[in-house]
Scaffold this active site. Structure first.
Site, short mmCIF file in Angstrom:
data_model
loop_
_atom_site.label_atom_id
_atom_site.label_comp_id
_atom_site.label_asym_id
_atom_site.label_seq_id
_atom_site.Cartn_x
_atom_site.Cartn_y
_atom_site.Cartn_z
N ARG A 53 1.36 -5.67 -5.03
CA ARG A 53 1.33 -6.60 -3.91
C ARG A 53 1.81 -8.01 -4.29
O ARG A 53 1.51 -8.97 -3.57
CB ARG A 53 -0.07 -6.67 -3.31
N LYS B 243 7.90 0.75 5.82
CA LYS B 243 6.81 1.58 5.29
C LYS B 243 5.47 1.02 5.70
O LYS B 243 5.31 -0.20 5.69
CB LYS B 243 6.90 1.56 3.76
N THR B 244 4.55 1.79 6.10
CA THR B 244 3.12 1.49 6.12
C THR B 244 2.40 2.56 6.95
O THR B 244 2.85 2.91 8.04
CB THR B 244 2.74 0.08 6.65
N ASP C 178 -0.15 2.02 8.38
CA ASP C 178 -0.81 1.32 9.49
C ASP C 178 -0.07 1.46 10.82
O ASP C 178 -0.65 1.24 11.88
CB ASP C 178 -0.95 -0.18 9.18
N ASP D 163 4.91 -7.73 5.84
CA ASP D 163 4.93 -8.86 4.91
C ASP D 163 6.04 -8.69 3.87
O ASP D 163 6.78 -9.65 3.58
CB ASP D 163 3.58 -9.00 4.19
N GLY E 105 0.82 -1.22 0.00
CA GLY E 105 0.00 0.00 0.00
C GLY E 105 0.85 1.26 0.00
O GLY E 105 1.94 1.29 0.58
#
Ligand code: FBP
Length: 549
Positions: free
Chosen positions: A141, A198-199, A201, A172, A77
């Protein structure tokens, strides 16, 4: 590409670097490390990359300044600041030697496998400095996990003379980076692999990684929008706004936005699980606050909902675990193939335990359907597709209607729904993310120059001014343990969920009753780039509370 005046001004911003990265550096190595769990199994699976020391860069008189060719991949993402990781890496390899080259693989890990790439030039990089998005090379992805993919990758890496690959991703993708680093090390292919956290979230963090990039900007963007909604809500005083926030399983984004905006209600999935709340308990909790506010004449409010909530309601969690098992083909470890969605749902219903089937059938049809359908390539339920905000408001309305009949409630309930996720993932990076990402990328060039592989680029002490930030690397194996994924035990990076005994949650828990009853909204306003440092350069409240000494 035509640009706005703000974009032009912002492009000229020179991100700050830690003092340690300005000039030649050398790696100072700490003690040997071990994984966070399942040490023996992880060591056996990663014999070449297990146990390496944490490294920190310190100033040196000179450094290895051979020209190097490096490849980079954006995985998963989007998160604000990705372009700055690339520009930091580009400037880093060029500062070592002007003849160094940086290649970007297109549309995620698939670009490496399919040999689709671009060579970065000064013009291309300059076009994207300090901008949001991943569009410079695109993201994807595709899961990098098969030997055939690793071999296809090495062919193009050799053709381009690439010595190191930087993979920008979440837990992941960095797990896959670690597997790839180990594979290339075992085969002695001479290609280093470096990860970058990175994320949006915020769930890729631990003792070594203070935060994943993008979390700061995304949360500030959502908080601006929530603040605007709260102003509207407090002006019209007629709606309850149910706002779902991205974040996958972890509730970090919802919690950070609550700390920034002080809504009437914020659900924290990790707490729902700890308290073993049922869906009805969650609905009752919300309805209670709605009724209490109505008793004070306040028929309006805001509810923040983490997108992963549904997965944390214990009975639904058990159901999802079994769904994941039955949707995986035990022979291949891959997802089973079905002709159509209805066939998939019928198969699921015929193969799960009666108690799980009962839970599935008790859920609204649209939610049940989404739970039974495809996972993302890493086996995650696509929680962003489940409309929890509508589900909850519908159920709250039902409960309030019953209470009204029983004479326990006498208010008006009208709901509006929002889902914030894509609105923030490509926002132009805040000063924090612009500096942090540039430093992560620049730092990766030094990890490469120092021969490291299987490391994640880390920048620490980021609540201090950037000059005092600490740059270095952490072996990815240090973050790993064994978890059950897609019906099999797999080595994976341990995901960081909200800690209920952590400072951010405790602060929230100490104030939420007051925020529920009173209308104590905060309106953070838009991200600012120029102005007083307390307006422009602050990190998230989560990070500030976590790092407060
Ligand atoms: P990453 O974990 O890859 O950083 O993605 C974050 C995220 O935005 C989640 O919050 C969300 O659940 C998911 O991506 C949505 O995925 P998609 O972009 O495939 O719709």
């Amino acid at each position: 590409m035509e640009k706005s005046a703000l974009q032009i001004a912002r492009a000229a911003y020179q991100p700050k670097l830690p003092a340690a990265l300005k000039g030649a550096v050398k790696a100072q190595e700490g003690a040997a490390t071990q994984s966070v769990g399942n040490q023996e199994e992880i060591k056996a699976l990663f014999p070449n990359t297990y146990g390496m020391p944490v490294v920190e860069f310190v100033s040196a008189d000179s450094e290895n300044n051979e020209a190097i060719n490096v490849g980079i991949i954006l995985s998963g993402g989007q998160a604000p600041g990705g372009h700055n990781v690339i520009s930091g890496l580009y400037d880093g390899v060029k500062s070592l030697n002007r003849n160094s080259k940086l290649y970007g693989f297109l549309m995620g890990p698939g670009g490496l496998v399919d040999h689709k790439y671009v060579e970065f030039t000064d013009e291309l990089i300059d076009e994207y400095r300090n901008t949001g998005g991943f569009d410079i090379i695109g993201s994807g992805r595709t899961k990098l996990e098969k030997e055939s993919q690793f071999e296809s990758g090495i062919a193009i890496l050799r053709e381009l003379g690439i010595k190191a690959l930087v993979i920008i991703g979440g837990d992941d993708s960095n797990t896959n980076a670690c597997v790839l680093a180990e594979y290339y090390a075992a085969k002695k292919y001479g290609v280093q692999v470096i990860g970058c956290p990175k994320t949006i979230d915020g769930d890729l963090k631990n003792e070594q990684i203070e935060t994943s990039f993008g979390f700061d900007t995304a949360c500030k963007t959502y908080s601006e929008l929530i603040g605007n909604i709260q102003r509207d809500c407090n002006s019209a005083r007629k709606y309850w706004h149910f706002i779902k926030l991205m974040g996958r399983s972890a509730s970090h984004i919802a919690l950070e936005c609550a700390l920034e905006t002080q809504p009437n209600i914020c659900l924290i999935s990790e707490e729902v699980e700890k308290k073993e709340m049922s869906l009805d308990d969650v609905v009752t909790y919300i309805a209670r606050i709605v009724a209490d506010r109505a008793a004070d004449g306040n028929n309006f409010g805001t509810v923040l909902i983490p997108e992963g909530l549904i997965e944390f309601i214990p009975a639904i969690k058990k159901l999802i675990q079994q769904l994941n098992e039955v949707l995986t083909d035990p022979a291949t470890g891959e997802s089973r193939e079905f002709g159509c969605a209805d066939e998939q749902i019928a198969f699921v219903k015929g193969n799960i335990a009666p108690e799980n089937l009962a839970i599935l059938e008790s859920l609204p049809a649209d939610v049940a359907r989404q739970l039974c359908l495809d996972r993302d390539p890493h086996g995650n339920v696509q929680v962003s597709l489940i409309e929890t905000e509508k589900l909850l408001s519908r159920m709250v309305a039902g409960k309030l209607a019953v209470w009204k009949q029983e004479g326990k409630y006498n208010g008006k309930f009208s709901a509006q729904h929002h889902f914030f996720g894509y609105e923030g993932r490509c926002a132009a990076p805040s000063n924090y993310d612009a500096d942090y990402c540039y430093s992560l990328g620049y730092n990766a060039s030094r990890l490469i120059a120092n021969g490291k592989t299987g490391y994640m680029s880390v920048i620490k002490n980021t609540t201090a001014p950037a000059a005092e930030w600490i740059a270095g690397g952490v072996p990815i194996t240090m973050m790993m343990n064994i978890e059950r994924r897609n019906g099999a035990n797999k080595p994976v990076i341990r995901k960081a969920l909200v800690e209920l005994d952590g400072a951010p949650f405790k602060f929230f828990a100490a104030h939420r009753e007051e925020w529920a009853k009173q209308t104590a909204y905060v309106y953070p306003g838009p991200i600012q780039y120029w102005g007083p440092t307390e307006v422009c350069d602050q990190c998230t409240k989560t990070l500030a509370l976590e790092q407060a000494k």
